[in-house]
Motif scaffolding. Sequence first.
Motif, PDB file in Angstrom:
ATOM      1  N   GLU A  24      35.684 -12.236 -16.764  1.00 36.54           N
ATOM      2  CA  GLU A  24      35.465 -10.791 -16.677  1.00 36.54           C
ATOM      3  C   GLU A  24      35.783 -10.119 -18.010  1.00 36.54           C
ATOM      4  OE1 GLU A  24      33.844  -7.606 -15.271  1.00 36.54           O
ATOM      5  OE2 GLU A  24      33.865  -9.452 -14.099  1.00 36.54           O
ATOM      6  N   LEU A  25      36.823 -10.577 -18.682  1.00 38.65           N
ATOM      7  CA  LEU A  25      37.160 -10.022 -19.991  1.00 38.65           C
ATOM      8  C   LEU A  25      36.139 -10.452 -21.048  1.00 38.65           C
ATOM      9  CD1 LEU A  25      41.036 -10.339 -19.918  1.00 38.65           C
ATOM     10  CD2 LEU A  25      39.696  -8.230 -19.877  1.00 38.65           C
ATOM     11  N   LEU A  26      35.554 -11.623 -20.901  1.00 43.76           N
ATOM     12  CA  LEU A  26      34.483 -12.033 -21.815  1.00 43.76           C
ATOM     13  C   LEU A  26      33.260 -11.129 -21.665  1.00 43.76           C
ATOM     14  CD1 LEU A  26      34.367 -15.944 -21.739  1.00 43.76           C
ATOM     15  CD2 LEU A  26      34.787 -14.499 -23.728  1.00 43.76           C
ATOM     16  N   VAL A  33      43.689  -2.460 -16.005  1.00 47.54           N
ATOM     17  CA  VAL A  33      44.001  -3.236 -14.797  1.00 47.54           C
ATOM     18  C   VAL A  33      43.175  -2.738 -13.617  1.00 47.54           C
ATOM     19  CG1 VAL A  33      45.817  -3.865 -13.166  1.00 47.54           C
ATOM     20  CG2 VAL A  33      46.326  -3.768 -15.597  1.00 47.54           C
ATOM     21  N   SER A  34      43.063  -1.426 -13.465  1.00 49.03           N
ATOM     22  CA  SER A  34      42.312  -0.870 -12.328  1.00 49.03           C
ATOM     23  C   SER A  34      40.852  -1.314 -12.367  1.00 49.03           C
ATOM     24  CB  SER A  34      42.410   0.651 -12.320  1.00 49.03           C
ATOM     25  OG  SER A  34      41.917   1.185 -13.534  1.00 49.03           O
ATOM     26  N   ASP A  35      40.268  -1.379 -13.558  1.00 52.43           N
ATOM     27  CA  ASP A  35      38.892  -1.825 -13.698  1.00 52.43           C
ATOM     28  C   ASP A  35      38.760  -3.299 -13.310  1.00 52.43           C
ATOM     29  OD1 ASP A  35      36.146  -1.712 -14.380  1.00 52.43           O
ATOM     30  OD2 ASP A  35      36.589  -2.489 -16.387  1.00 52.43           O
ATOM     31  N   ASP A  41      37.577  -7.582  -7.224  1.00 48.54           N
ATOM     32  CA  ASP A  41      37.923  -7.348  -5.820  1.00 48.54           C
ATOM     33  C   ASP A  41      39.286  -7.943  -5.494  1.00 48.54           C
ATOM     34  OD1 ASP A  41      37.428  -6.188  -3.362  1.00 48.54           O
ATOM     35  OD2 ASP A  41      36.418  -7.956  -2.559  1.00 48.54           O
ATOM     36  N   MET A  42      40.266  -7.663  -6.374  1.00 47.59           N
ATOM     37  CA  MET A  42      41.637  -8.138  -6.208  1.00 47.59           C
ATOM     38  C   MET A  42      42.573  -6.945  -6.089  1.00 47.59           C
ATOM     39  SD  MET A  42      42.252 -11.178  -8.947  1.00 47.59           S
ATOM     40  CE  MET A  42      41.356 -12.696  -8.922  1.00 47.59           C
ATOM     41  N   GLU A  43      43.624  -7.142  -5.348  1.00 49.67           N
ATOM     42  CA  GLU A  43      44.673  -6.120  -5.262  1.00 49.67           C
ATOM     43  C   GLU A  43      45.516  -6.182  -6.528  1.00 49.67           C
ATOM     44  OE1 GLU A  43      44.985  -3.912  -2.795  1.00 49.67           O
ATOM     45  OE2 GLU A  43      43.213  -4.778  -1.829  1.00 49.67           O
ATOM     46  N   ILE A  44      46.095  -5.060  -6.896  1.00 46.10           N
ATOM     47  CA  ILE A  44      46.914  -5.013  -8.110  1.00 46.10           C
ATOM     48  C   ILE A  44      48.114  -5.959  -8.000  1.00 46.10           C
ATOM     49  CG2 ILE A  44      48.361  -3.052  -7.449  1.00 46.10           C
ATOM     50  CD1 ILE A  44      47.873  -2.168 -10.501  1.00 46.10           C
ATOM     51  N   VAL A  72      47.366   0.965 -20.048  1.00 40.17           N
ATOM     52  CA  VAL A  72      47.429  -0.345 -20.697  1.00 40.17           C
ATOM     53  C   VAL A  72      46.084  -1.041 -20.540  1.00 40.17           C
ATOM     54  CG1 VAL A  72      48.564  -2.599 -20.697  1.00 40.17           C
ATOM     55  CG2 VAL A  72      49.895  -0.535 -20.253  1.00 40.17           C
ATOM     56  N   LEU A  73      45.599  -1.598 -21.634  1.00 41.56           N
ATOM     57  CA  LEU A  73      44.348  -2.347 -21.632  1.00 41.56           C
ATOM     58  C   LEU A  73      44.633  -3.808 -21.950  1.00 41.56           C
ATOM     59  CD1 LEU A  73      42.165   0.119 -23.727  1.00 41.56           C
ATOM     60  CD2 LEU A  73      42.317  -0.035 -21.229  1.00 41.56           C
ATOM     61  N   PHE A  74      43.793  -4.695 -21.433  1.00 43.95           N
ATOM     62  CA  PHE A  74      43.933  -6.123 -21.703  1.00 43.95           C
ATOM     63  C   PHE A  74      42.694  -6.623 -22.418  1.00 43.95           C
ATOM     64  CE2 PHE A  74      46.987  -5.400 -18.410  1.00 43.95           C
ATOM     65  CZ  PHE A  74      48.052  -6.191 -18.805  1.00 43.95           C
TER      66      PHE A  74
END
Length: 121
Positions: A24-26, A33-35, A41-44, A72-74
């Motif tokens: 997903e990051l690729l 995190v929310s995105d 489709d995962m819970e935080i 915060v961004l990853f």
Amino acid sequence: MARLHKPFLEPLGLTFSQYLVTLELLNGSPRAVSDLCDRLDMEIDTLTPLLKRLEAVGVIMRKCDGSNERRVLFDLTEPVRAMQNELRNVTENIRIACQCTPEDLEDLCRRLEGFVRPASS
């Protein structure tokens, strides 16, 4: 699905869930995190420990959003970006191992999506 991916992901040092986050990051990063929660489709509560483990092993790094210091961004680290081809080839390797055509794989994905998000009655 996780068991099927395991032999292809072990050499990359990733679990199936970590692989999904990395893919997903690729597909676009840095990401909040929310995105990621929405897209995967995962819970935080599920995603946060995954992100912490990926950060601890140097797969991802966290950044502050320039427009909002609290956000915060990853993003992927450069060594992981350099493995982009290997990461993206896992799906093709699975398809070949299962002796599926690209059409078979698309059909399977559609069917699995139907289990996750059943049509409203």
